[in-house]
Structures are given as C-alpha cells and as structure tokens.
Design a protein around this motif. Structure first.
Motif, PDB file in Angstrom:
ATOM      1  N   PHE A  55       0.938  -1.210  -0.130  1.00  0.00           N
ATOM      2  CA  PHE A  55       0.006  -0.206   0.187  1.00  0.00           C
ATOM      3  C   PHE A  55       1.028   1.016   0.024  1.00  0.00           C
ATOM      4  O   PHE A  55       1.874   1.361   0.614  1.00  0.00           O
ATOM      5  CB  PHE A  55      -0.945  -0.138   1.130  1.00  0.00           C
ATOM      6  CG  PHE A  55      -2.220  -0.701   0.963  1.00  0.00           C
ATOM      7  CD1 PHE A  55      -3.387  -0.128   1.085  1.00  0.00           C
ATOM      8  CD2 PHE A  55      -2.270  -2.170   0.903  1.00  0.00           C
ATOM      9  CE1 PHE A  55      -4.538  -0.853   0.845  1.00  0.00           C
ATOM     10  CE2 PHE A  55      -3.313  -2.813   1.008  1.00  0.00           C
ATOM     11  CZ  PHE A  55      -4.769  -2.084   0.859  1.00  0.00           C
ATOM     12  N   LYS A 103      -1.230  12.596  -3.228  1.00  0.00           N
ATOM     13  CA  LYS A 103      -1.973  11.874  -4.377  1.00  0.00           C
ATOM     14  C   LYS A 103      -1.036  11.855  -5.479  1.00  0.00           C
ATOM     15  O   LYS A 103      -0.929  10.683  -5.754  1.00  0.00           O
ATOM     16  CB  LYS A 103      -3.150  12.728  -4.605  1.00  0.00           C
ATOM     17  CG  LYS A 103      -3.877  12.195  -5.934  1.00  0.00           C
ATOM     18  CD  LYS A 103      -5.142  11.230  -5.285  1.00  0.00           C
ATOM     19  CE  LYS A 103      -5.935  10.859  -6.672  1.00  0.00           C
ATOM     20  NZ  LYS A 103      -6.439   9.413  -6.347  1.00  0.00           N
ATOM     21  N   LEU A 135       1.454   8.517  -4.848  1.00  0.00           N
ATOM     22  CA  LEU A 135       1.020   7.340  -4.594  1.00  0.00           C
ATOM     23  C   LEU A 135       1.634   6.330  -5.418  1.00  0.00           C
ATOM     24  O   LEU A 135       2.109   5.126  -4.759  1.00  0.00           O
ATOM     25  CB  LEU A 135      -0.531   7.389  -4.536  1.00  0.00           C
ATOM     26  CG  LEU A 135      -1.032   8.138  -3.455  1.00  0.00           C
ATOM     27  CD1 LEU A 135      -2.717   7.951  -3.547  1.00  0.00           C
ATOM     28  CD2 LEU A 135      -0.696   7.655  -2.025  1.00  0.00           C
ATOM     29  N   ASP A 136       1.611   6.543  -6.745  1.00  0.00           N
ATOM     30  CA  ASP A 136       2.040   5.382  -7.571  1.00  0.00           C
ATOM     31  C   ASP A 136       3.726   5.052  -7.532  1.00  0.00           C
ATOM     32  O   ASP A 136       4.058   3.996  -7.452  1.00  0.00           O
ATOM     33  CB  ASP A 136       1.778   5.745  -9.236  1.00  0.00           C
ATOM     34  CG  ASP A 136       0.401   5.458  -9.611  1.00  0.00           C
ATOM     35  OD1 ASP A 136      -0.169   4.902  -8.783  1.00  0.00           O
ATOM     36  OD2 ASP A 136       0.219   6.163 -10.336  1.00  0.00           O
ATOM     37  N   LYS A 192       4.166   3.277  -4.253  1.00  0.00           N
ATOM     38  CA  LYS A 192       3.799   1.794  -4.069  1.00  0.00           C
ATOM     39  C   LYS A 192       5.053   1.159  -5.029  1.00  0.00           C
ATOM     40  O   LYS A 192       5.444  -0.206  -4.451  1.00  0.00           O
ATOM     41  CB  LYS A 192       2.518   1.875  -4.888  1.00  0.00           C
ATOM     42  CG  LYS A 192       2.042   0.204  -5.141  1.00  0.00           C
ATOM     43  CD  LYS A 192       0.725   0.064  -5.772  1.00  0.00           C
ATOM     44  CE  LYS A 192      -0.095  -1.006  -5.650  1.00  0.00           C
ATOM     45  NZ  LYS A 192      -0.439  -1.743  -4.561  1.00  0.00           N
ATOM     46  N   LYS A 201     -10.813  12.859  -2.750  1.00  0.00           N
ATOM     47  CA  LYS A 201      -9.504  12.573  -3.484  1.00  0.00           C
ATOM     48  C   LYS A 201      -8.767  11.271  -2.998  1.00  0.00           C
ATOM     49  O   LYS A 201      -7.982  10.657  -3.692  1.00  0.00           O
ATOM     50  CB  LYS A 201      -8.858  13.654  -3.821  1.00  0.00           C
ATOM     51  CG  LYS A 201      -9.458  14.827  -4.779  1.00  0.00           C
ATOM     52  CD  LYS A 201      -8.319  15.864  -4.850  1.00  0.00           C
ATOM     53  CE  LYS A 201      -8.834  16.874  -6.172  1.00  0.00           C
ATOM     54  NZ  LYS A 201      -8.271  18.003  -6.073  1.00  0.00           N
ATOM     55  N   LEU A 202      -8.634  11.091  -1.722  1.00  0.00           N
ATOM     56  CA  LEU A 202      -7.635  10.143  -1.086  1.00  0.00           C
ATOM     57  C   LEU A 202      -8.465   9.107  -0.378  1.00  0.00           C
ATOM     58  O   LEU A 202      -7.974   8.129  -0.132  1.00  0.00           O
ATOM     59  CB  LEU A 202      -6.852  10.870   0.000  1.00  0.00           C
ATOM     60  CG  LEU A 202      -5.921  11.735  -0.277  1.00  0.00           C
ATOM     61  CD1 LEU A 202      -5.119  12.452   0.823  1.00  0.00           C
ATOM     62  CD2 LEU A 202      -4.833  11.096  -1.380  1.00  0.00           C
ATOM     63  N   ARG A 233     -10.487   6.624  -1.296  1.00  0.00           N
ATOM     64  CA  ARG A 233     -10.499   5.329  -1.913  1.00  0.00           C
ATOM     65  C   ARG A 233      -9.143   4.641  -2.131  1.00  0.00           C
ATOM     66  O   ARG A 233      -8.809   3.515  -2.271  1.00  0.00           O
ATOM     67  CB  ARG A 233     -10.840   5.401  -3.543  1.00  0.00           C
ATOM     68  CG  ARG A 233     -12.397   5.947  -3.470  1.00  0.00           C
ATOM     69  CD  ARG A 233     -13.448   4.850  -3.153  1.00  0.00           C
ATOM     70  NE  ARG A 233     -14.806   5.245  -3.397  1.00  0.00           N
ATOM     71  CZ  ARG A 233     -15.525   4.711  -3.329  1.00  0.00           C
ATOM     72  NH1 ARG A 233     -15.600   3.291  -3.091  1.00  0.00           N
ATOM     73  NH2 ARG A 233     -17.024   4.942  -3.372  1.00  0.00           N
ATOM     74  N   ASP A 234      -8.021   5.604  -1.979  1.00  0.00           N
ATOM     75  CA  ASP A 234      -6.523   5.294  -1.826  1.00  0.00           C
ATOM     76  C   ASP A 234      -5.913   5.080  -0.533  1.00  0.00           C
ATOM     77  O   ASP A 234      -4.961   4.119  -0.716  1.00  0.00           O
ATOM     78  CB  ASP A 234      -5.765   6.308  -2.800  1.00  0.00           C
ATOM     79  CG  ASP A 234      -6.144   6.560  -4.279  1.00  0.00           C
ATOM     80  OD1 ASP A 234      -6.672   5.621  -4.771  1.00  0.00           O
ATOM     81  OD2 ASP A 234      -6.327   7.671  -4.686  1.00  0.00           O
ATOM     82  N   VAL A 235      -6.578   5.689   0.472  1.00  0.00           N
ATOM     83  CA  VAL A 235      -5.764   5.454   1.466  1.00  0.00           C
ATOM     84  C   VAL A 235      -6.748   4.830   2.790  1.00  0.00           C
ATOM     85  O   VAL A 235      -7.775   5.340   3.103  1.00  0.00           O
ATOM     86  CB  VAL A 235      -5.384   6.873   2.195  1.00  0.00           C
ATOM     87  CG1 VAL A 235      -4.580   6.844   3.536  1.00  0.00           C
ATOM     88  CG2 VAL A 235      -4.422   7.501   1.005  1.00  0.00           C
TER      89      VAL A 235
END
Length: 180
Positions: free
Chosen positions: A11, A95, A98-99, A102, A120-121, A123-125
């Motif tokens: 993650f 944001k 993130l890629d 990872k 904005k975050l 769904r990713d965090v």
C-alpha cells in the motif's frame, strides 16, 4: 503489528487513528527492521528515526512525500497532517506520489487521533485504528512503574481492570500518581 499486511501488500499510504504516536513509532521501528523509518511533522524537517539524523531541516510535507517516494523500502510517519490534507495542495502532495511510493515499496503512514480524508484520497488510503494496549502491555507498564517506585502492587488485577481502555501513557501516569 497492524501495519504488516498493508506493508506486505505494498500500500502506498495508510491513515492510522491513534493518540499514541510514541507507542506506534516504537512498534514500527521494532516491527520493520529492514525499512528506513522517517518522520515529518508540522514543525517541518525530515528526520531518520533509526539514526536520529536530520535529512532535510527545511522539509515540508510535499518534500517528505517526494523523498519517501524516491527511496525504496521507506516508511514515512506523517504527523499533524489532518488539516493540510483537506487543502488542495496538501492532498495533491500525497496523491501525486502514490504510484511512486507503491512502486518503491514505500509507504506514507498518516498518524492522527481522528481522520476525515478528502474524497480524492478516500479510495486510495485506508483508515485503520491502532488498538489500545492489551492487558499484558498494561501489566508490563504497571510492573515497571511499581519497580521504579520500589513498591509492590497489592491488587494487580484490580489495577489492570482500572487501566482498561487507557493509552499506555495514561496508564503509566495513573500508576505513577497512585504510587506517589
């Protein structure tokens, strides 16, 4: 350690709910010896927690995210970011990394007593809660305080019952006050 599955699954970031910054930090340092562990806070400055070295005295959240994203196997503990993350620039600072985080097996660990992440975050965090200390951990703290005070605990189980639901620091403080 609650973060192990998230680190193993690569993650890029997690938000941890806790009042116990120090206990979480110690658990991360102990639980991930192969990772670099860095920290950034509202006061600024990027610091390596394993060596104590200041890597960048003027670092801000965006520069700390960039640094962690550019280095493999790095865990970046981010304190005091609850407010900046709700601002467009603060949210984008993470944001946009993130890629890369990872890909490098690195992670931003956002730490606060409560989290309301921007859409904005969200769904990713993932937001996870760091559990309060176990009865066993409270017992170790109680025993340490008693030993340092040179006293014995008459009703250890009763004391532990009373400490249930406290942070480790609260339990240690309560035991210290009782022994004084």
């Amino acid at each position: 350690m609650i973060l192990r599955p998230y680190v193993q699954a690569a993650f890029a970031a997690v938000a941890v709910i806790t009042f116990e910054e120090d206990r979480l930090t110690r658990a991360i340092l102990d639980g991930f010896p192969q990772h670099s562990v860095l920290t950034i806070a509202a006061t600024g400055g990027l610091r390596d927690l394993r060596t104590g070295q200041i890597l960048d005295a003027g670092a801000t959240y965006p520069t700390a995210f960039a640094h962690a994203a550019g280095h493999p196997d790095t865990l970046l503990l981010v304190f005091d970011w609850e407010e900046p993350c709700r601002q467009a620039a603060g949210c984008r600072a993470l944001k946009s990394r993130l890629d890369e985080l990872k890909r490098n097996g690195s992670m931003a660990i956002l730490v606060a007593p409560a989290w309301t992440l921007p859409a904005k975050l969200s769904r990713d965090v993932p937001v996870i809660e760091y559990a309060l200390p176990t009865r066993e951990q409270l017992g170790v703290a109680l025993d340490a305080v008693a030993a340092s005070a040179g006293v014995t605990v008459d009703d250890r189980e009763g004391c532990l019952d009373g400490m249930n639901g406290m942070t480790l620091a609260q339990a240690e403080n309560l035991a210290s006050v009782c022994y004084v």
